[in-house]
Motif scaffolding. Structure first.
Motif, mmCIF file in Angstrom:
data_model
loop_
_atom_site.group_PDB
_atom_site.id
_atom_site.type_symbol
_atom_site.label_atom_id
_atom_site.label_comp_id
_atom_site.label_asym_id
_atom_site.label_seq_id
_atom_site.Cartn_x
_atom_site.Cartn_y
_atom_site.Cartn_z
ATOM 1 N N ARG A 236 0.837 -1.191 0.000
ATOM 2 C CA ARG A 236 0.000 0.000 0.000
ATOM 3 C C ARG A 236 0.877 1.247 0.000
ATOM 4 N NH1 ARG A 236 -4.870 -1.123 4.441
ATOM 5 N NH2 ARG A 236 -5.585 -3.127 3.573
ATOM 6 N N TYR A 237 0.332 2.329 -0.570
ATOM 7 C CA TYR A 237 1.027 3.611 -0.601
ATOM 8 C C TYR A 237 0.269 4.640 0.215
ATOM 9 C CZ TYR A 237 4.247 1.829 -4.074
ATOM 10 O OH TYR A 237 5.223 1.090 -4.696
ATOM 11 N N ILE A 238 1.035 5.521 0.881
ATOM 12 C CA ILE A 238 0.419 6.535 1.726
ATOM 13 C C ILE A 238 -0.238 7.612 0.868
ATOM 14 C CG2 ILE A 238 0.854 8.276 3.502
ATOM 15 C CD1 ILE A 238 3.213 6.516 4.437
ATOM 16 N N THR A 239 0.456 8.043 -0.188
ATOM 17 C CA THR A 239 -0.112 9.015 -1.116
ATOM 18 C C THR A 239 0.224 8.619 -2.543
ATOM 19 O OG1 THR A 239 1.844 10.463 -1.034
ATOM 20 C CG2 THR A 239 0.062 10.932 0.533
ATOM 21 N N GLU A 240 -0.503 9.184 -3.475
ATOM 22 C CA GLU A 240 -0.248 8.930 -4.888
ATOM 23 C C GLU A 240 0.745 9.958 -5.441
ATOM 24 O OE1 GLU A 240 -1.326 6.291 -6.750
ATOM 25 O OE2 GLU A 240 -1.940 5.597 -4.760
ATOM 26 N N ALA A 241 1.226 9.707 -6.647
ATOM 27 C CA ALA A 241 2.196 10.599 -7.285
ATOM 28 C C ALA A 241 1.683 12.030 -7.305
ATOM 29 C CB ALA A 241 2.485 10.112 -8.702
ATOM 30 N N GLY A 242 2.571 12.959 -7.009
ATOM 31 C CA GLY A 242 2.196 14.362 -6.979
ATOM 32 C C GLY A 242 1.994 14.902 -5.581
ATOM 33 N N ASP A 243 1.752 14.014 -4.627
ATOM 34 C CA ASP A 243 1.572 14.406 -3.228
ATOM 35 C C ASP A 243 2.730 13.836 -2.417
ATOM 36 O OD1 ASP A 243 0.838 14.980 -0.654
ATOM 37 O OD2 ASP A 243 -1.091 13.932 -0.707
ATOM 38 N N LEU A 244 3.778 14.628 -2.223
ATOM 39 C CA LEU A 244 4.991 14.158 -1.559
ATOM 40 C C LEU A 244 4.873 14.107 -0.041
ATOM 41 C CD1 LEU A 244 7.740 15.927 -3.703
ATOM 42 C CD2 LEU A 244 6.783 13.628 -3.949
ATOM 43 N N THR A 245 3.711 14.477 0.497
ATOM 44 C CA THR A 245 3.544 14.398 1.954
ATOM 45 C C THR A 245 3.576 12.959 2.451
ATOM 46 O OG1 THR A 245 1.118 14.361 1.819
ATOM 47 C CG2 THR A 245 2.182 16.521 1.980
ATOM 48 N N GLY A 246 3.473 12.007 1.530
ATOM 49 C CA GLY A 246 3.571 10.604 1.933
ATOM 50 C C GLY A 246 4.908 10.260 2.550
ATOM 51 N N PHE A 247 5.900 11.122 2.352
ATOM 52 C CA PHE A 247 7.219 10.898 2.942
ATOM 53 C C PHE A 247 7.388 11.577 4.299
ATOM 54 C CE2 PHE A 247 8.601 10.567 -1.686
ATOM 55 C CZ PHE A 247 8.718 9.176 -1.657
ATOM 56 N N THR A 248 6.409 12.365 4.713
ATOM 57 C CA THR A 248 6.575 13.147 5.942
ATOM 58 C C THR A 248 5.384 13.063 6.889
ATOM 59 O OG1 THR A 248 5.689 15.129 4.855
ATOM 60 C CG2 THR A 248 8.084 14.826 4.806
ATOM 61 N N ASP A 249 4.460 12.163 6.647
ATOM 62 C CA ASP A 249 3.233 12.102 7.447
ATOM 63 C C ASP A 249 3.207 10.808 8.261
ATOM 64 O OD1 ASP A 249 0.611 12.104 8.446
ATOM 65 O OD2 ASP A 249 -0.148 13.155 6.686
ATOM 66 N N ALA A 250 3.824 10.843 9.438
ATOM 67 C CA ALA A 250 3.891 9.654 10.285
ATOM 68 C C ALA A 250 2.511 9.128 10.688
ATOM 69 C CB ALA A 250 4.741 9.936 11.525
ATOM 70 N N PRO A 251 1.538 9.999 11.032
ATOM 71 C CA PRO A 251 0.208 9.476 11.379
ATOM 72 C C PRO A 251 -0.430 8.679 10.244
ATOM 73 C CG PRO A 251 0.434 11.707 12.196
ATOM 74 C CD PRO A 251 1.637 11.446 11.341
ATOM 75 N N LYS A 252 -0.299 9.150 8.994
ATOM 76 C CA LYS A 252 -0.838 8.390 7.876
ATOM 77 C C LYS A 252 -0.056 7.102 7.662
ATOM 78 C CE LYS A 252 -3.026 12.039 5.124
ATOM 79 N NZ LYS A 252 -3.015 12.762 3.815
ATOM 80 N N GLY A 253 1.245 7.153 7.935
ATOM 81 C CA GLY A 253 2.042 5.934 7.853
ATOM 82 C C GLY A 253 1.561 4.894 8.849
ATOM 83 N N GLN A 254 1.193 5.357 10.043
ATOM 84 C CA GLN A 254 0.695 4.450 11.077
ATOM 85 C C GLN A 254 -0.646 3.841 10.675
ATOM 86 O OE1 GLN A 254 0.769 6.146 14.986
ATOM 87 N NE2 GLN A 254 -0.034 4.298 15.990
ATOM 88 N N VAL A 255 -1.519 4.662 10.116
ATOM 89 C CA VAL A 255 -2.830 4.168 9.678
ATOM 90 C C VAL A 255 -2.670 3.147 8.554
ATOM 91 C CG1 VAL A 255 -4.983 4.816 8.534
ATOM 92 C CG2 VAL A 255 -4.097 6.225 10.397
ATOM 93 N N THR A 256 -1.784 3.442 7.614
ATOM 94 C CA THR A 256 -1.561 2.524 6.492
ATOM 95 C C THR A 256 -1.017 1.195 6.976
ATOM 96 O OG1 THR A 256 -1.099 4.423 5.052
ATOM 97 C CG2 THR A 256 -0.416 2.255 4.263
#
Length: 386
Positions: A236-256
């Protein structure tokens, strides 16, 4: 002129071929050191252990007499910057090593960090600032800098630029792209995941769904399947291409990561930058195992509270590439750099810090490592079906 590496371990020659433990073992007979509470799912089909890497010894290279004291190095970080416990920290370690080994003066270096969702103009402004201040070389960390570096490098033809993970058409001669075989290193930690999993259900969390991170996914999935063909892998990916917050969002990383764990995964590998802290938090809360990325994350202070679940990290030696590039610039010998930092040049690898990788597991990993180096195993750089 190469980065000083630690003394490598000679692989132990095996006299027999044994069946894999890990996916096939039951929880009552194993102690993986992770506090895994999921219990085991017996019957995961596994393969025989590959032949050992007989007599294989990696060489240790030391730095040549290169003088970097006259260099004024600029380092442009990706989002997260120094202290991200991952990609940027590894680049920072390369600069620190250049200061220690090559005589680069710390007061002559400058570090700037990208912000979330910034424009190309902002990236160019940052690079132009470093160039105008006389920094040379200038190292940019992350593929997002590719186009900006090409544009600015054309304006400053006498300054050398490098982009970690970068690529762009029409780059001038003063730009060097530093690329890695992330899929090869990810294959190795995929082997570890298969050997350590008790449920034969394994997860991957990517920060942003782009081709670069898909390389991590592809190699990891292939490594798992090489050992346990019937294992279940969910990516699974935290965000799709174009949204680089997937590299800096620990809460979303935890949910994923929690979603993968709720689905039965008992080992999770992340390639998500600073969001990986959330992956570790989810693994810690559930009592399952996790694999880090880029740096040896077991030793990172920012994730120290989760080190009980970190069994290994895929080492992407950005530190080696940054150091080697600075050294090559100081020696005026950029041709000495490898075309890609792969297993053959210790550009990628895996960590054993923390004592959770037993000798049996390491024998498996070293055997596959040598097969990849020898060309007997080819690791794909894109996921199946992509």
């Amino acid at each position: 002129m190469r980065f000083k590496r630690g003394v490598a371990v000679t692989a132990i020659a095996l006299t027999s071929v044994l069946s894999v433990v890990g996916c096939a073992k039951d929880s009552a007979s194993s102690d993986n050191g992770s506090g895994n509470q999921n219990g085991a799912a017996a019957g995961c089909q596994t393969v025989d252990k590959p032949a050992a890497a007989e007599g294989k010894t990696s060489t240790t290279e030391t730095a040549a007499d290169v003088d970097g004291s006259k260099l004024k190095v600029g380092l442009a970080f990706d989002i997260g910057g120094r202290g991200d416990a991952s990609f940027n920290d590894s680049a920072a370690a390369g600069l620190d090593e250049a200061i220690a080994q090559l005589g680069v003066k710390k007061e002559n270096t400058k570090e700037l960090t990208a912000s979330d969702q910034e424009s190309e103009d902002a990236k160019q402004t940052r690079l132009r600032q470093l160039a105008t201040e006389g920094h040379n070389p200038i190292v940019s960390v992350g593929f997002a800098y590719s186009e900006a570096v090409v544009a600015v490098a054309k304006q400053f033809p006498n300054i050398k630029f490098a982009v970690v993970d970068g690529f762009a058409e029409g780059a001038p001669e003063n730009v060097t792209f530093l690329g890695f075989a992330e899929h090869e290193g990810s294959f190795l930690v995929g082997v570890i995941a298969a050997l350590k999993s008790e449920s034969c259900n394994i997860g991957f969390v990517g920060g942003v769904n782009v081709p670069l991170i898909q390389k991590f996914q592809a190699g990891f999935e292939q490594g798992v399947k090489a050992v346990a063909p019937d294992a279940t892998i969910e990516s699974r990916y935290i965000t799709e291409a174009g949204d680089l917050t997937g590299f800096t969002d620990a809460p979303k990383g935890q949910v994923t990561a929690k979603g993968l764990i709720d689905g039965g995964a008992d080992v999770i590998y992340h390639a998500a930058g600073a969001s990986g802290k959330g992956v570790f938090a989810a693994a810690h809360e559930a009592g399952v195992m996790a694999i880090g990325v880029d740096s040896d994350q077991y030793n990172q202070e920012t994730v120290a509270e989760f080190k009980d679940v970190i069994i290994s990290s895929m080492l992407k030696r950005v530190d080696v590439a940054v150091y080697d590039y600075i050294s090559a610039v100081a020696a005026n010998d950029l041709a000495s750099l490898p075309p890609v930092f792969d297993l053959k040049v210790d550009g990628v690898g895996y960590s054993t810090t923390g004592g959770k990788i037993d000798a049996e597991t390491q024998e498996w990993v070293e055997s596959y490592k040598q097969q990849i180096i020898d060309g007997k195993v080819t690791v794909e750089d894109s996921p199946t079906g992509s």
